[in-house]
Structures are given as structure tokens and as C-alpha cells.
Scaffold this active site. Structure first.
Site, PDB file in Angstrom:
ATOM      1  N   SER A 183       2.448   9.747   2.112  1.00  0.00           N
ATOM      2  CA  SER A 183       3.964   9.869   2.928  1.00  0.00           C
ATOM      3  C   SER A 183       4.226   8.394   3.035  1.00  0.00           C
ATOM      4  CB  SER A 183       3.757  10.310   3.953  1.00  0.00           C
ATOM      5  OG  SER A 183       2.916   9.955   4.916  1.00  0.00           O
ATOM      6  N   ASP A 233       1.438  -1.251   0.228  1.00  0.00           N
ATOM      7  CA  ASP A 233      -0.118   0.071  -0.407  1.00  0.00           C
ATOM      8  C   ASP A 233       0.858   1.724  -0.042  1.00  0.00           C
ATOM      9  OD1 ASP A 233      -1.829   1.721   0.253  1.00  0.00           O
ATOM     10  OD2 ASP A 233      -2.158   1.330   2.679  1.00  0.00           O
ATOM     11  N   THR A 292      -8.320   3.783  -5.312  1.00  0.00           N
ATOM     12  CA  THR A 292      -7.848   2.619  -4.589  1.00  0.00           C
ATOM     13  C   THR A 292      -8.227   1.624  -3.388  1.00  0.00           C
ATOM     14  OG1 THR A 292      -7.060   2.622  -6.955  1.00  0.00           O
ATOM     15  CG2 THR A 292      -6.832   0.535  -5.780  1.00  0.00           C
ATOM     16  N   ASP A 293      -7.505   2.792  -2.638  1.00  0.00           N
ATOM     17  CA  ASP A 293      -7.220   2.769  -0.754  1.00  0.00           C
ATOM     18  C   ASP A 293      -8.804   2.825  -0.456  1.00  0.00           C
ATOM     19  OD1 ASP A 293      -6.745   5.007  -1.178  1.00  0.00           O
ATOM     20  OD2 ASP A 293      -5.507   5.839   0.474  1.00  0.00           O
ATOM     21  N   ILE A 340       4.794   3.634   2.745  1.00  0.00           N
ATOM     22  CA  ILE A 340       4.710   2.420   2.191  1.00  0.00           C
ATOM     23  C   ILE A 340       4.206   1.603   3.046  1.00  0.00           C
ATOM     24  CG2 ILE A 340       5.911   0.322   0.653  1.00  0.00           C
ATOM     25  CD1 ILE A 340       7.815   2.754   0.185  1.00  0.00           C
ATOM     26  N   GLY A 399       1.357   5.200  -0.269  1.00  0.00           N
ATOM     27  CA  GLY A 399       0.437   6.136   0.287  1.00  0.00           C
ATOM     28  C   GLY A 399       1.272   7.413   0.491  1.00  0.00           C
TER      29      GLY A 399
END
Length: 255
Positions: free
Chosen positions: A22, A18, A113-114, A24, A20
Site C-alpha cells: 500500500s 521499498d 524480499t522485504d 512506497i 509495499g
């Protein structure tokens, strides 16, 4: 007695990521379940990630990722895996319908998508109907019905984004470190900032969740995920289900 040979099927492992805004987060998975917990690192700590991957007993059979950041970080990770494991990761994108969740957006690809995967994870864990709150750089809120229908959501600034924005507009104010124990009313500017960020954000989350509950006929389960979820949960005056790795859990559910 004749010897009977037994054959064990090889365990197929996945590495899930994932990426993001800021940080990982990554974890290994097998048959839809996270194995051994998730690991996290900032975007500027990729060498630390690579060091941990080198220490794995064996490379994964498959790599899947979700990326809501720019392509450069995902590219560096992909290049390392191609070079060391001969694996090209699969990037997952938001579909109109997938993982048991029907996206409300007219253009499903516009939904992070998250956010979709967090709803997939919440539904798979048996929380739907749910109000899913992802506490990262941005705090996203999404309501998903028991049948997986996405009811919509909203986005507000997360803790780090609030501090960065205030630092740009009011540079004389100090930067602060988050605290697990912060008083509400204070007599010090630094403490007042900490209280404002933490209590203010928690109260905003509570108000949003309760508004969602009021507007929904079903009884919603509040589910908190994301890097700041464990910290902000300390300041909430309501019961929530804490699942910090919900995006990875949702990713693990995909075929």
C-alpha cells in the site's frame, strides 16, 4: 612552501526503495547507511514522490528497490527515473543465501524480499538472534539465528487488511481511524472496533513473539518494523526494538 593539492573522492549515493502493498518508502544511502531518514507515500501519491525527487540537489548514482506489489507502480517509478535521471533501477530478489542470512524456504524466491531484507537489517544492526515483526498490510514474523540462519516465520493480516475484510463481510459496521490512546473495554461500537484492531493485534503479536521465544533456545530480540510498527508498539506489554525502516537498512547492506 609548495602548495599540496588535496583530492576528495566523490561521494557515491544510492536511492533505496521499498514498494509495499500500500505504500512506497524510499531513502538515500551512502556506504551502507541511510542518510537523512526515510520518506513514505501511498501508491496513489506518486506525483508527490516525483516532486521530492526533483528537489534533490543531485540525482543518485544508483537505485535499488524491493517490490512486493504489482509491477505497475514499480514501472511508473522506473520510467520516471529513466526519463529524468537516465538511471534504470535494480530490482532485488530473495536468494537462498545473501546479506548474511540463509533462507529457510525450499524455494527462496517464494519468501517476500522485504522479509529477507528485514532479517538482513536486523542481523547487520546486531540484533540476531531476533524475532523480526514487520507491521504492514500483512504482519510477517520471522526468526533469524545469530549465525543468520532463518528459522521460518508466519503471516497474519495487518490493521488495514483486518478493517477491509470486516467491511466486506459486515458492511454495517463503521470504518474507524486508528488512535494512539484506545481503552481496552469500551461502551461504544466504534471504540470497540478500534480496541479490537489495536489491542487485539498487539496481543496477537505478543503471543506470537513469546511463543517464538519459548521455542528457541537462544534469547531472541523482538524487532518491530513497518509502517504500523510505531503505533502498535504503544499497545505492547513487552520491550521491543523499534526500527521502522529495517527493510531499507537491509537493502543498504547489500554490495
Amino acid at each position: 612552501m609548495p602548495h599540496r593539492a588535496t583530492h576528495r573522492s566523490r561521494i557515491v549515493t544510492e536511492l533505496l526503495m521499498d514498494i509495499g502493498n500500500s505504500r512506497i518508502k524510499w531513502a538515500r544511502a551512502h556506504e551502507g547507511q541511510i542518510v537523512g531518514g526515510a520518506r513514505a507515500a501511498s501508491h496513489d501519491s506518486l506525483e508527490h514522490v516525483f516532486s521530492e525527487w526533483r528537489a534533490l540537489a543531485a540525482p543518485p548514482d544508483r537505485v535499488r528497490l524491493v517490490n512486493v506489489s504489482d509491477a505497475s507502480v514499480a514501472g511508473q517509478l522506473s520510467d520516471w527515473m529513466t526519463s529524468h535521471w537516465a538511471i534504470r533501477p535494480e530490482t532485488v530478489h530473495t536468494p537462498a543465501m545473501g546479506g548474511g542470512v540463509r533462507v529457510a524456504y525450499a524455494r527462496p524466491a517464494a519468501l517476500g524480499t522485504d522479509r529477507w531484507l528485514a532479517m538482513v537489517g536486523a542481523k547487520a544492526a546486531g540484533y540476531a538472534p531476533a524475532c523480526v515483526v514487520d507491521c504492514g498490510t500483512a504482519i510477517t514474523v520471522d526468526v533469524v539465528a545469530a549465525d543468520g540462519t532463518h528459522q521460518g516465520g508466519l503471516i497474519v493480516a495487518g490493521l488495514a487488511a483486518q478493517q477491509e475484510g470486516l467491511a466486506q463481510l459486515a458492511p454495517a459496521l463503521p470504518r474507524v481511524e486508528w488512535s494512539t490512546r484506545a481503552p481496552f473495554l469500551t461502551a461504544d461500537t466504534e471504540d470497540a472496533l478500534i480496541s479490537g484492531y489495536l489491542h487485539g493485534t498487539a496481543l496477537a503479536i505478543q503471543g506470537i513473539v513469546r511463543r517464538c521465544m519459548k521455542n528457541d533456545a537462544a534469547r531472541l530480540t523482538p524487532v518491530l518494523t513497518g509502517g504500523d510498527a510505531p503505533l502498535l508498539a504503544r499497545y505492547l506489554d513487552m520491550d521491543v526494538c523499534l526500527r521502522p525502516d529495517l527493510v531499507l537498512e537491509g537493502l543498504a547492506q547489500l554490495p
